[in-house]
Design a protein around this motif. Structure first.
Motif: not given
Lengths: 387, 94
Positions: A210-212, A214, B12-13, B15
């Motif tokens: 759930g990081p940012l 942009m 889900g992005g 990292i």
């Protein structure tokens, strides 16, 4: 297969969860969902499941806890309704966008105001754009069956999205109906073990959830949800095929009833589908060429399946147990987009009904059929309202 | 502009690389930059303790300056400095 039993829809869902034995359930009680989490917390207290049960202080917190548990690598279930689902709204989007395959029972209840505890679909419709899959059950058996299929669909590596298993508040949640349960082993084998993707608790593979994102990444990450929705149509179809093999009950994304030679078709979701088929049989006995379509999977919307069922029909009435003041209601809009490329599309009308638990009487559906057969009625109709 | 497609990004992005924040040059956000007057500085390292972005550089227990690639210019160091050795200067102004 067990002996048939008499049980209500909420209990049927609690029993399905018991067989699946999720790692974590975090929930907050709200009518008409309460029986689910009440019964399930008994199973936890009695040691009948291995689930970690978390009592949350609100629905927003409940779903947030579920997201954390899912990211940690757990199989997670929860339940809510109405204002509780509305209070989860922010986290609904987070759950889907973080690709957490959480299963949530939604005991469909209207939204305030005026405050009302009875059935309509406006709560689930508030979450229709959030990226959750939505399955609607017609009766207690389907509430149970949809729950079992939902775990497998959500957790499929091509999908990895959360699912709402919707059942009509009180009409299904609290009414005693006949249920045939599968045996525990069949359910466990069908659902299979939970396969986490990079769980937070795996310290050898450090991961940030759930990081940012942009403007240069947000759109692409949102499109992942769309791509998974596209894949989910096929996964759901195959899951329903496989479910038929173990249960003998064959389900479809959208189910036609006497539609083959029909000229006039009614479309609905949830408990209304049974009433609809009863009315179709009555009119067929009088020689009217009518049929019915029950939409089981509302998100992703099985547009091709619905279009196939409606192709060549003269008129269609779409029954919506929700309204979108100022325009057509959600199911109507999706039926319209499904037929929008059709060469000679049927004349489609929208009928809003059953809001705030208003009873649906078979005669009213007969009138709707009579109206569309006579080429009458507005595009958007508010059935039975005292104007 | 990034050029990775949706299907090549982690679901889900997520990292999936540890310590990747080093690559995120937050110094671009800065409107004011901290500057240190070493004649006043006592090397107490209060600024190093308080810096939320680990942008105070220390060598052999001495404060030797700021890492402007990551300093956002929040000014906490200047505010905390007990001997007023750090001042905030407008970026883009000589």
């Amino acid at each position: 297969m067990s002996e048939p039993m008499a049980i209500n829809g909420d209990m049927a869902i609690a029993m399905a969860w018991k067989q699946i034995d999720p790692d974590v359930v975090a929930a907050y009680p709200i009518t008409p969902q309460t029986i689910i989490v009440e019964a399930f917390s008994d199973f936890v207290a009695n040691g009948e499941v291995n689930t970690e049960y978390v009592c949350a202080e609100s629905e927003h917190s409940a779903l947030t806890i579920c997201v954390g548990a899912s990211a940690a690598g757990a199989r997670v279930a929860t339940a809510t309704a109405s204002a509780g689902l509305a209070f989860m709204w922010e986290m609904l989007y987070v759950t889907a966008s973080m690709r957490m395959p959480i299963i949530m029972a939604v005991a469909n209840r209207t939204l305030s105001g005026p405050i009302n505890i009875h059935c309509d679909h406006s709560d689930a419709m508030g979450g229709r754009d959030s990226g959750w899959l939505q399955l609607f059950g017609e009766n207690v058996q389907e509430a149970y069956d949809n729950t079992i299929m939902a775990f497998r669909i959500a957790e499929d590596m091509r999908v990895r999205l959360p699912i709402m298993t919707c059942l009509d508040g009180f009409i299904i949640t609290h009414a005693l109906e006949r249920l045939e349960m599968l045996d525990d082993k069949t359910v466990k084998d069908f659902v299979g073990p939970f396969r986490p993707v990079r769980p937070l608790l795996d310290v050898k593979q450090p991961t940030t959830y759930g990081p940012l994102a942009m403007p240069d990444y947000y759109y692409e990450l949102k499109y992942q949800v769309q791509a998974s929705m596209d894949a989910a149509l096929d996964v759901a179809k195959k899951t329903m095929d496989d479910f038929a093999k173990v249960s003998g009950r064959k389900y479809h994304l959208a189910e036609g009833y006497r539609t083959e030679d029909a000229d006039y078709v009614m479309v609905a979701m949830g408990s209304t589908a049974g009433t609809m088929r009863y009315v179709v049989d009555q009119l067929r006995a009088q020689g009217k060429k009518v049929g019915a379509v029950k939409v089981r999977l509302f998100r992703p919307f099985p547009a091709a399946d619905v279009a196939k069922l409606l192709e060549g029909k003269k008129a269609v009435a779409v029954m919506d147990r929700a309204m979108s003041p100022g325009t057509g209601s959600p199911l109507y809009m999706d039926v319209l987009q499904s037929i929008s490329r059709m060469k000679d599309p049927p004349r489609v009308s929208n009928y809003v009904y059953g809001l705030g638990g208003r009873d649906l009487i078979p005669g009213q559906l007969t009138e709707v059929f009579q109206e569309i057969m006579a080429n009458k009625g507005d595009r958007i109709n508010f059935m039975g309202v005292r104007k | 502009m990034a050029n990775e497609g949706s299907s090549s990004l982690p679901a889900g992005g997520m990292i999936i690389e540890a310590g990747s924040s080093k690559k995120y040059k937050t110094g671009e956000w800065r409107a004011q930059r901290p500057e240190v007057d070493k004649a006043k500085c006592t090397d107490c390292l209060t600024c190093w303790i308080y810096c939320p972005d680990n942008s105070v550089m220390v060598k052999d227990e001495k404060m030797v300056g700021f890492k402007y690639s990551h300093c956002k210019g929040c000014g906490i160091c200047a505010n905390q400095c007990p001997v007023k050795a750090i001042t905030m200067k407008e970026e883009g102004v000589e």
